[in-house]
Design a protein around this motif. Sequence first.
Motif, PDB file in Angstrom:
ATOM      1  N   LEU A  60       0.836  -1.201   0.000  1.00 45.86           N
ATOM      2  CA  LEU A  60       0.000   0.000   0.000  1.00 45.86           C
ATOM      3  C   LEU A  60       0.872   1.252   0.000  1.00 45.86           C
ATOM      4  O   LEU A  60       0.621   2.193  -0.765  1.00 45.86           O
ATOM      5  N   TRP A 116       0.760   4.033  -2.964  1.00 44.67           N
ATOM      6  CA  TRP A 116       0.331   5.383  -2.597  1.00 44.67           C
ATOM      7  C   TRP A 116       1.425   6.393  -2.896  1.00 44.67           C
ATOM      8  O   TRP A 116       1.180   7.458  -3.471  1.00 44.67           O
ATOM      9  N   CYS A 120       1.784   6.995  -6.693  1.00 43.78           N
ATOM     10  CA  CYS A 120       0.650   7.777  -7.177  1.00 43.78           C
ATOM     11  C   CYS A 120       0.745   9.228  -6.702  1.00 43.78           C
ATOM     12  O   CYS A 120       0.487  10.158  -7.463  1.00 43.78           O
ATOM     13  N   PHE A 121       1.133   9.411  -5.442  1.00 44.95           N
ATOM     14  CA  PHE A 121       1.197  10.747  -4.859  1.00 44.95           C
ATOM     15  C   PHE A 121       2.230  11.615  -5.578  1.00 44.95           C
ATOM     16  O   PHE A 121       1.989  12.802  -5.815  1.00 44.95           O
ATOM     17  N   ALA A 125       6.710   7.102   2.307  1.00 43.73           N
ATOM     18  CA  ALA A 125       5.360   6.804   2.764  1.00 43.73           C
ATOM     19  C   ALA A 125       5.459   5.809   3.912  1.00 43.73           C
ATOM     20  O   ALA A 125       6.096   4.761   3.772  1.00 43.73           O
ATOM     21  N   HIS A 156      -2.819  15.799  -2.461  1.00 45.58           N
ATOM     22  CA  HIS A 156      -3.669  14.962  -1.600  1.00 45.58           C
ATOM     23  C   HIS A 156      -5.128  15.008  -2.065  1.00 45.58           C
ATOM     24  O   HIS A 156      -5.887  14.067  -1.839  1.00 45.58           O
ATOM     25  N   CYS A 180      -4.716  12.724  -5.777  1.00 40.49           N
ATOM     26  CA  CYS A 180      -4.260  11.327  -5.760  1.00 40.49           C
ATOM     27  C   CYS A 180      -5.411  10.360  -5.459  1.00 40.49           C
ATOM     28  O   CYS A 180      -6.092  10.488  -4.443  1.00 40.49           O
ATOM     29  N   TYR A 189      -5.347   7.346  -4.348  1.00 38.70           N
ATOM     30  CA  TYR A 189      -5.142   6.649  -3.074  1.00 38.70           C
ATOM     31  C   TYR A 189      -5.596   7.539  -1.918  1.00 38.70           C
ATOM     32  O   TYR A 189      -6.222   7.070  -0.966  1.00 38.70           O
ATOM     33  N   SER A 190      -5.265   8.816  -2.000  1.00 36.50           N
ATOM     34  CA  SER A 190      -5.706   9.753  -0.964  1.00 36.50           C
ATOM     35  C   SER A 190      -7.221   9.853  -0.937  1.00 36.50           C
ATOM     36  O   SER A 190      -7.837   9.869   0.133  1.00 36.50           O
ATOM     37  N   THR A 217      -8.825   6.712   0.687  1.00 37.03           N
ATOM     38  CA  THR A 217      -8.633   6.538   2.125  1.00 37.03           C
ATOM     39  C   THR A 217      -9.190   7.701   2.947  1.00 37.03           C
ATOM     40  O   THR A 217      -9.300   7.598   4.166  1.00 37.03           O
TER      41      THR A 217
END
Length: 142
Positions: free
Chosen positions: A51, A55, A58-59, A81, A119, A122, A124-125, A128
């Motif tokens: 993960l 993340w 991607c970020f 991360a 943030h 992204c 992933y952001s 989550t």
Amino acid sequence: MAVSYTAVVDVDGEGRNGGRVHSSDGLLETGLALPKELGGSGAATNPEQLLAAGWAACFLGALRRAATSRKIRLTSTAITAEVTLTHGDDGEFSLSAVLTPVLGGVDRSTAQELADAAHQICPYSKATRGNVPVVIDARAAA
């Protein structure tokens, strides 16, 4: 036209404690093990590392997009991360994360502004948000 991609990954065996991961394209194949900190062997990767890798990658893309849209030239990008798995007193597991991007060519204030924008971009952001506590601590490269 919308562009999409679906990653297909199978996990077998004991899952996070001795299972194996196989992607449909054959590019990802690895074993899984509990980290030593959780009483496991630590002999293979774990879901939190996977993960964190996804993340972070991607970020950084989202950071570059945020910089480009603001006409800011970054001279370098890197990120650490940290994804923490916590086993609470209630017996339940939860995740938290710290993202520490380091951006070259900008001051700390601009780095944080770009990180905050990333943030919001992204995926992933977005996935989550509201479920995983996240700290974003951007730094300017020396």
